[in-house]
Design an enzyme around this catalytic site. Structure first.
Site, PDB file in Angstrom:
ATOM      1  N   LEU A 254      47.108  35.155  52.515  1.00  0.00           N
ATOM      2  CA  LEU A 254      47.364  34.330  53.694  1.00  0.00           C
ATOM      3  C   LEU A 254      46.419  34.722  54.815  1.00  0.00           C
ATOM      4  O   LEU A 254      46.763  34.638  55.985  1.00  0.00           O
ATOM      5  CB  LEU A 254      48.823  34.483  54.149  1.00  0.00           C
ATOM      6  CG  LEU A 254      49.877  33.759  53.313  1.00  0.00           C
ATOM      7  CD1 LEU A 254      51.259  33.929  53.909  1.00  0.00           C
ATOM      8  CD2 LEU A 254      49.553  32.262  53.163  1.00  0.00           C
ATOM      9  N   CYS A 264      35.178  32.754  40.451  1.00  0.00           N
ATOM     10  CA  CYS A 264      36.417  32.407  39.736  1.00  0.00           C
ATOM     11  C   CYS A 264      37.176  31.236  40.357  1.00  0.00           C
ATOM     12  O   CYS A 264      37.366  30.213  39.693  1.00  0.00           O
ATOM     13  CB  CYS A 264      37.319  33.625  39.670  1.00  0.00           C
ATOM     14  SG  CYS A 264      36.472  35.049  38.989  1.00  0.00           S
TER      15      CYS A 264
HETATM   16  C1  UGA Z   1      40.158  36.352  41.718  1.00  0.00           C
HETATM   17  C2  UGA Z   1      41.612  36.761  41.489  1.00  0.00           C
HETATM   18  O1  UGA Z   1      42.131  37.361  42.682  1.00  0.00           O
HETATM   19  C3  UGA Z   1      41.730  37.743  40.311  1.00  0.00           C
HETATM   20  O2  UGA Z   1      43.105  38.014  40.067  1.00  0.00           O
HETATM   21  C4  UGA Z   1      41.120  37.091  39.072  1.00  0.00           C
HETATM   22  O3  UGA Z   1      41.160  37.977  37.967  1.00  0.00           O
HETATM   23  C5  UGA Z   1      39.669  36.740  39.378  1.00  0.00           C
HETATM   24  O4  UGA Z   1      39.621  35.825  40.488  1.00  0.00           O
HETATM   25  C6  UGA Z   1      39.108  36.063  38.151  1.00  0.00           C
HETATM   26  O5  UGA Z   1      39.536  34.963  37.823  1.00  0.00           O
HETATM   27  O6  UGA Z   1      38.290  36.680  37.454  1.00  0.00           O
HETATM   28  P1  UGA Z   1      38.056  37.444  42.953  1.00  0.00           P
HETATM   29  O7  UGA Z   1      37.396  36.138  42.757  1.00  0.00           O
HETATM   30  O8  UGA Z   1      37.329  38.681  42.624  1.00  0.00           O
HETATM   31  O9  UGA Z   1      39.429  37.509  42.117  1.00  0.00           O
HETATM   32  O10 UGA Z   1      38.413  37.564  44.497  1.00  0.00           O
HETATM   33  P2  UGA Z   1      39.692  37.397  45.418  1.00  0.00           P
HETATM   34  O11 UGA Z   1      39.992  38.685  46.050  1.00  0.00           O
HETATM   35  O12 UGA Z   1      40.802  36.715  44.748  1.00  0.00           O
HETATM   36  O13 UGA Z   1      39.113  36.449  46.559  1.00  0.00           O
HETATM   37  C7  UGA Z   1      38.680  35.130  46.271  1.00  0.00           C
HETATM   38  C8  UGA Z   1      38.227  34.439  47.530  1.00  0.00           C
HETATM   39  O14 UGA Z   1      39.330  34.172  48.388  1.00  0.00           O
HETATM   40  C9  UGA Z   1      37.250  35.240  48.380  1.00  0.00           C
HETATM   41  O15 UGA Z   1      36.257  34.377  48.872  1.00  0.00           O
HETATM   42  C10 UGA Z   1      38.093  35.788  49.515  1.00  0.00           C
HETATM   43  O16 UGA Z   1      37.372  36.060  50.687  1.00  0.00           O
HETATM   44  C11 UGA Z   1      39.065  34.650  49.702  1.00  0.00           C
HETATM   45  N1  UGA Z   1      40.337  35.053  50.317  1.00  0.00           N
HETATM   46  C12 UGA Z   1      41.182  35.874  49.656  1.00  0.00           C
HETATM   47  C13 UGA Z   1      40.690  34.544  51.559  1.00  0.00           C
HETATM   48  O17 UGA Z   1      39.930  33.786  52.191  1.00  0.00           O
HETATM   49  N2  UGA Z   1      41.897  34.892  52.087  1.00  0.00           N
HETATM   50  C14 UGA Z   1      42.757  35.703  51.441  1.00  0.00           C
HETATM   51  O18 UGA Z   1      43.867  35.960  51.992  1.00  0.00           O
HETATM   52  C15 UGA Z   1      42.399  36.220  50.201  1.00  0.00           C
END
Ligand code: UGA
Length: 434
Positions: A254, A264
């Site tokens: 959030l 991903c």
């Molecule tokens: C994501 C999932 O979190 C993993 O569980 C999954 O295994 C992985 O994809 C995959 O499919 O291989 P990842 O892409 O490494 O992992 O990164 P995240 O931490 O999930 O963040 C994704 C995006 O959302 C980033 O751009 C991040 O900055 C953004 N984000 C995340 C937000 O803007 N707000 C948030 O509160 C959380």
């Protein structure tokens, strides 16, 4: 036990290295000879906190080996993890499964004894069944298990050692039980119970897509709320807390920002939408998440435009952060890259710094600096796009003296607004009135 990983990218490497610490002999095969020669020279080709020391220990123990030739696949391997890429096809947005099936063909050619193929790559529901159908007339003794990964970049080692759950999809109980056993050291190491869900192929495959899409939808929703907060003088940080403290909702994912990126979320939600379309189903929520996130970079640029009095042309803009999030050097689908492209189209000159990304070949026109301070010299505004913790430690008194205009736009809300305003910066956050 001998285990082979076909694909030494992010997922394969992290999973294989970590499993090698549980006493398994791990073979990595990747057709990219550059990656393999780097690994043979004890050098990781990816940036992932904590992984380096585990990797070096595995190399010292001799529990990992590397080859770029599928024909080297060990005949006596008991388990083969498929961890190759499953990118979107540029033409249709459908998932490109050619690397998965190349890997399957190499197994058919090289393995004559019984083994279990574990599909860890993210694949659309139906893929494991297709693999089983493809194999069955050709080979006996090979079974398929779906075992999606939930590692997030920057936190992958901890995610591997402390998973929220382990998903095992198979129509063969013995194979499912065997794979469950492989993870036993993790289960035993944790003091808490790690749920293991054993299910069929399609459910296992869909759990992965549904999880990523749900998380992405949370982000798209909170970003929408942030836009509203800016209009009505509400505060997105307090709003996220207030909403997230409801245990039914949860605080994670959030955090409002410049939009989600990476290799991903964008790919997986598109794939889920394509899957629904294939079955003539509407996926209103998934599609809305895609659309909302695609608009996010231009929303961010509009905000910059307003703050710079509708005049970006010729402005020098310092950008801190190129990676799609902190803790990684990955720039795939990075909001920073999209935002920079839009700013360049409007005539801005970009000076950028990222602690892990030193160059982005998609952005040859910008200046890369070796420090955050270097990026700020003579800039008309400073914009933070990736939430690297080191950006919160910068000497802002010094930055005040080197910026042409003391404007800071913090797209991750990581800086202390009160303190910066007391230093006479014009500080703008996300989801707060400006
Ligand atoms: C994501 C999932 O979190 C993993 O569980 C999954 O295994 C992985 O994809 C995959 O499919 O291989 P990842 O892409 O490494 O992992 O990164 P995240 O931490 O999930 O963040 C994704 C995006 O959302 C980033 O751009 C991040 O900055 C953004 N984000 C995340 C937000 O803007 N707000 C948030 O509160 C959380």
């Amino acid at each position: 036990m001998n285990i082979t990983f076909l694909g030494a990218g992010y997922v394969g490497l992290v999973s294989g290295i970590m499993l090698s610490h549980f006493g398994y002999n791990i073979q990595f095969i990747d057709q990219n000879s550059q990656i393999i020669s780097s690994l043979k020279n004890s050098k990781l080709h990816i940036y992932e906190p904590k992984l380096d020391s585990y990797f070096l220990k595995s190399v010292q123990l001799g529990s990992v080996e590397f080859t770029d030739n599928y024909n080297d696949l060990r005949d006596n391997t008991q388990v083969i993890f498929i961890t190759v890429g499953t990118p979107s096809l540029a033409s249709s947005g459908n998932t490109n499964l050619s690397y998965v099936f190349d890997a399957i063909d190499s197994i058919i050619t090289n393995v004559s004894s019984d083994c279990i193929i574990v599909v860890k790559s993210t694949v659309p529901p139906g893929t494991c069944q297709s693999i089983a159908d493809y194999l069955s007339p050709k080979v006996l003794g090979i079974t398929i298990v779906s075992n999606p990964e939930f590692l997030s970049e920057g936190n992958a080692v901890d995610d591997f050692l402390n998973p929220d759950r382990i998903i095992i999809g198979s129509d063969d109980h013995r194979s499912a039980a065997f794979i469950e056993q492989i993870y036993q050291p993790i289960v035993e190491k944790q003091n808490k119970l790690i749920p293991i869900i054993k299910t069929n192929f399609a459910t296992s495959e869909l759990i992965k897509y549904a999880s990523n899409t749900f998380l992405a939808t949370k982000i798209a929703f909170i970003n929408e709320m942030a836009n509203l907060c800016e209009k009505i003088d509400a505060d997105i940080e307090q709003l996220s807390l207030g909403v997230g403290l409801d245990a039914r909702i949860g605080k994670a994912f959030l955090k409002s920002g410049p939009g989600f990126g990476g290799s991903c979320f964008p790919k997986d939600i598109l794939s889920l939408s394509k899957l629904a379309k294939f079955y003539n189903l509407e996926s209103c929520i998934t599609n809305a998440t895609i659309t909302a996130n695609e608009k996010r970079p231009s929303d961010m640029v509009r905000k910059i435009h307003n703050i710079l009095d509708d005049n970006i042309d010729g402005k020098v803009i310092a950008i801190l952060g190129l990676a799609f999030k902190a803790g990684t050097d990955d720039i795939r689908n990075s909001p920073a890259v999209e935002i920079i492209k839009l700013l360049c189209n409007k005539g801005a000159h970009i000076q950028s710094y990222d602690p892990a990304v030193h160059i982005c070949h998609d952005l040859p026109q910008i200046t890369y600096t070796r420090s955050a301070i270097g990026a700020c010299v003579n800039a008309d505004a400073l914009i933070i796009i990736t939430e690297w913790p080191e950006f919160t430690e910068l000497d802002f008194d010094h930055i005040y003296t080197i910026l042409k205009n003391p404007i800071i736009i913090d797209m991750r809300n990581i800086l202390n607004a009160k303190e910066l305003r007391s230093k006479n910066f014009k500080y703008y956050a996300i989801g707060q009135k400006y």
